[in-house]
Design a protein around this motif. Structure first.
Motif, PDB file in Angstrom:
ATOM      1  N   ILE A 130      30.671  -6.630 -73.282  1.00  0.00           N
ATOM      2  CA  ILE A 130      30.675  -8.082 -73.290  1.00  0.00           C
ATOM      3  C   ILE A 130      29.301  -8.564 -73.748  1.00  0.00           C
ATOM      4  N   ILE A 166      28.378 -13.451 -67.301  1.00  0.00           N
ATOM      5  CA  ILE A 166      29.716 -13.537 -66.712  1.00  0.00           C
ATOM      6  C   ILE A 166      29.718 -14.472 -65.500  1.00  0.00           C
ATOM      7  N   LYS A 192      28.693   1.298 -59.900  1.00  0.00           N
ATOM      8  CA  LYS A 192      29.895   0.576 -60.329  1.00  0.00           C
ATOM      9  C   LYS A 192      31.174   1.270 -59.866  1.00  0.00           C
ATOM     10  N   THR A 243      26.334 -10.397 -73.432  1.00  0.00           N
ATOM     11  CA  THR A 243      25.583 -11.156 -72.425  1.00  0.00           C
ATOM     12  C   THR A 243      24.120 -10.715 -72.527  1.00  0.00           C
ATOM     13  N   TYR A 255      23.764   3.593 -62.626  1.00  0.00           N
ATOM     14  CA  TYR A 255      24.601   2.408 -62.851  1.00  0.00           C
ATOM     15  C   TYR A 255      26.084   2.756 -62.673  1.00  0.00           C
ATOM     16  N   SER A 270      23.566 -16.698 -65.526  1.00  0.00           N
ATOM     17  CA  SER A 270      23.770 -16.223 -66.905  1.00  0.00           C
ATOM     18  C   SER A 270      25.059 -15.429 -67.023  1.00  0.00           C
ATOM     19  N   GLN A 301      22.470  -9.013 -70.589  1.00  0.00           N
ATOM     20  CA  GLN A 301      22.349  -7.626 -70.148  1.00  0.00           C
ATOM     21  C   GLN A 301      22.653  -6.638 -71.283  1.00  0.00           C
ATOM     22  N   ASP A 337      14.934 -13.936 -62.847  1.00  0.00           N
ATOM     23  CA  ASP A 337      15.900 -14.248 -63.897  1.00  0.00           C
ATOM     24  C   ASP A 337      15.260 -15.140 -64.960  1.00  0.00           C
ATOM     25  N   ASP A 368      18.534 -13.440 -53.768  1.00  0.00           N
ATOM     26  CA  ASP A 368      18.324 -12.060 -54.200  1.00  0.00           C
ATOM     27  C   ASP A 368      19.276 -11.165 -53.409  1.00  0.00           C
ATOM     28  N   VAL A 369      20.178 -10.488 -54.100  1.00  0.00           N
ATOM     29  CA  VAL A 369      21.164  -9.662 -53.385  1.00  0.00           C
ATOM     30  C   VAL A 369      20.592  -8.314 -52.944  1.00  0.00           C
TER      31      VAL A 369
HETATM   32  P1  NAD Z   1      23.529 -10.942 -67.018  1.00  0.00           P
HETATM   33  O1  NAD Z   1      22.252 -10.174 -67.057  1.00  0.00           O
HETATM   34  O2  NAD Z   1      23.650 -12.194 -67.776  1.00  0.00           O
HETATM   35  O3  NAD Z   1      23.924 -11.254 -65.502  1.00  0.00           O
HETATM   36  C1  NAD Z   1      23.436 -10.543 -64.414  1.00  0.00           C
HETATM   37  C2  NAD Z   1      22.818 -11.530 -63.453  1.00  0.00           C
HETATM   38  O4  NAD Z   1      22.455 -10.859 -62.249  1.00  0.00           O
HETATM   39  C3  NAD Z   1      21.558 -12.193 -63.994  1.00  0.00           C
HETATM   40  O5  NAD Z   1      21.687 -13.605 -63.870  1.00  0.00           O
HETATM   41  C4  NAD Z   1      20.478 -11.660 -63.089  1.00  0.00           C
HETATM   42  O6  NAD Z   1      19.437 -12.564 -62.846  1.00  0.00           O
HETATM   43  C5  NAD Z   1      21.239 -11.395 -61.815  1.00  0.00           C
HETATM   44  N1  NAD Z   1      20.532 -10.486 -60.929  1.00  0.00           N
HETATM   45  C6  NAD Z   1      19.892  -9.338 -61.244  1.00  0.00           C
HETATM   46  N2  NAD Z   1      19.340  -8.800 -60.143  1.00  0.00           N
HETATM   47  C7  NAD Z   1      19.630  -9.628 -59.119  1.00  0.00           C
HETATM   48  C8  NAD Z   1      19.335  -9.626 -57.735  1.00  0.00           C
HETATM   49  N3  NAD Z   1      18.600  -8.660 -57.168  1.00  0.00           N
HETATM   50  N4  NAD Z   1      19.786 -10.641 -56.975  1.00  0.00           N
HETATM   51  C9  NAD Z   1      20.507 -11.630 -57.516  1.00  0.00           C
HETATM   52  N5  NAD Z   1      20.827 -11.697 -58.823  1.00  0.00           N
HETATM   53  C10 NAD Z   1      20.386 -10.698 -59.611  1.00  0.00           C
HETATM   54  O7  NAD Z   1      24.626  -9.918 -67.523  1.00  0.00           O
HETATM   55  P2  NAD Z   1      26.211  -9.876 -67.330  1.00  0.00           P
HETATM   56  O8  NAD Z   1      26.682  -8.943 -68.349  1.00  0.00           O
HETATM   57  O9  NAD Z   1      26.809 -11.218 -67.237  1.00  0.00           O
HETATM   58  O10 NAD Z   1      26.334  -9.147 -65.931  1.00  0.00           O
HETATM   59  C11 NAD Z   1      27.213  -9.601 -64.903  1.00  0.00           C
HETATM   60  C12 NAD Z   1      27.872  -8.392 -64.279  1.00  0.00           C
HETATM   61  O11 NAD Z   1      28.751  -7.813 -65.245  1.00  0.00           O
HETATM   62  C13 NAD Z   1      26.881  -7.295 -63.885  1.00  0.00           C
HETATM   63  O12 NAD Z   1      27.253  -6.764 -62.623  1.00  0.00           O
HETATM   64  C14 NAD Z   1      27.087  -6.271 -64.975  1.00  0.00           C
HETATM   65  O13 NAD Z   1      26.753  -4.978 -64.544  1.00  0.00           O
HETATM   66  C15 NAD Z   1      28.560  -6.424 -65.250  1.00  0.00           C
HETATM   67  N6  NAD Z   1      29.027  -5.865 -66.511  1.00  0.00           N
HETATM   68  C16 NAD Z   1      28.548  -6.334 -67.699  1.00  0.00           C
HETATM   69  C17 NAD Z   1      29.023  -5.775 -68.887  1.00  0.00           C
HETATM   70  C18 NAD Z   1      28.556  -6.243 -70.239  1.00  0.00           C
HETATM   71  O14 NAD Z   1      28.912  -5.616 -71.256  1.00  0.00           O
HETATM   72  N7  NAD Z   1      27.782  -7.303 -70.339  1.00  0.00           N
HETATM   73  C19 NAD Z   1      29.959  -4.752 -68.846  1.00  0.00           C
HETATM   74  C20 NAD Z   1      30.415  -4.304 -67.625  1.00  0.00           C
HETATM   75  C21 NAD Z   1      29.937  -4.873 -66.468  1.00  0.00           C
END
Ligand code: NAD
Length: 253
Positions: free
Chosen positions: A189, A18, A160, A191, A156, A16, A193, A41, A65-66
């Motif tokens: 962004i 990014i 980060k 998404t 968080y 999903s 999340q 997920d 799973d990370v």
């Molecule tokens: P998202 O929720 O679509 O993507 C996060 C993904 O991580 C999901 O597919 C989820 O299943 C996966 N995930 C969660 N726990 C996991 C685990 N234990 N093992 C493996 N996968 C796991 O949201 P996103 O916004 O695309 O997030 C991607 C990255 O971008 C994240 O690290 C998030 O913190 C970061 N981010 C997002 C934003 C925003 O505004 N959306 C801003 C800054 C940073």
């Protein structure tokens, strides 16, 4: 020099947001991908695979799973088994939880650091162990960990911020092997999340926040993926240890 033109990449959190957009962006650049997904997920990883196929690329989805060692190991090994090589690792998996300090339990702290910080290290460690030539590591941090204070998200933000130090150290350590390491720092962004109102802004909060961003809107996952693709590409062959903010001007206002 010597950065892979084509090659193979692993992407955590690839089902999903990014991560998914990055798999498609890599397909357009001729890079084969193995995406890692999480069983919890709600998103079907086949959607990413189908989007990559539609873009003319190759993609395999693997449960990874990370929060443990085995997931990243299996992910990296799948790239070697499937494509015979591994050149790029993108750590996009992450969780986002809201927790005021008084409600921030040790368990919640450990879970957050385990996925959003230790998970990045595990992803890179497993990938680098299988890289036989030049390569690129890319971590998805956040403005919350780099340049912006976000209340009620201390765990968080700490994770980060940790990612940025991790990347800088690896950039120096791995430069002699031709492996670069960089971070992107996304702002807001749209998404799954950020659309989750319990832990983030939710749909209405995002819309309202967008009006206050110099660009006049929140970002799209594809706009972060484009930065990731650049930092992992031969065009960025002399860029390592850096952080690229992708936030529509939010933090330079
Ligand atoms: P998202 O929720 O679509 O993507 C996060 C993904 O991580 C999901 O597919 C989820 O299943 C996966 N995930 C969660 N726990 C996991 C685990 N234990 N093992 C493996 N996968 C796991 O949201 P996103 O916004 O695309 O997030 C991607 C990255 O971008 C994240 O690290 C998030 O913190 C970061 N981010 C997002 C934003 C925003 O505004 N959306 C801003 C800054 C940073």
């Amino acid at each position: 020099t010597g950065q892979p033109q084509r090659g193979a990449a692993v992407i955590t959190g690839g089902a999903s947001g990014i991560g998914r957009a990055t798999a498609v962006a890599f397909a357009e650049a001729g890079i084969d991908t193995v995406i890692g997904y999480h069983t919890a997920d709600p998103h079907d990883p086949r959607e990413t695979v189908d989007a990559v196929l539609a873009a003319g690329g190759r993609c395999l989805a693997v449960e990874a799973d990370v929060a443990g060692h085995e997931g990243p190991e299996g992910l990296a090994q799948a790239a070697v088994d499937t494509y015979g090589r591994l050149d790029i690792a993108v750590a996009a998996a992450g969780i986002l939880r809201r927790a005021p300090l008084a409600e921030l339990s040790d368990g919640a702290w450990d879970d957050m650091l385990g996925v959003d910080l230790t998970g990045v290290m595990r992803t890179f460690r497993s990938a680098v162990a299988r890289m036989t030539g030049p390569g690129a590591l890319l971590a998805v941090s956040s403005i919350a960990g780099g340049v912006y204070g976000w209340g009620e998200h201390a765990h968080y933000a700490a994770a980060k911020a940790g990612v940025l130090g991790l990347v800088r150290s690896l950039a120096v350590e791995l430069a002699p092997r031709g492996i670069r390491a960089n971070s992107v720092i996304p702002g807001l962004i749209e998404t799954p999340q950020s659309l989750d109102a319990r832990n983030s802004l939710g749909p209405e909060g995002l819309r309202a926040a967008g009006a206050g961003i110099p660009a006049g809107r929140v970002g799209r996952p594809e706009e972060v993926a484009a930065a990731i693709r650049f930092l992992c590409a031969p065009d960025a062959s002399y860029i390592t240890g850096q952080q690229l903010v992708v936030d529509g001007g939010l933090t330079v206002r």
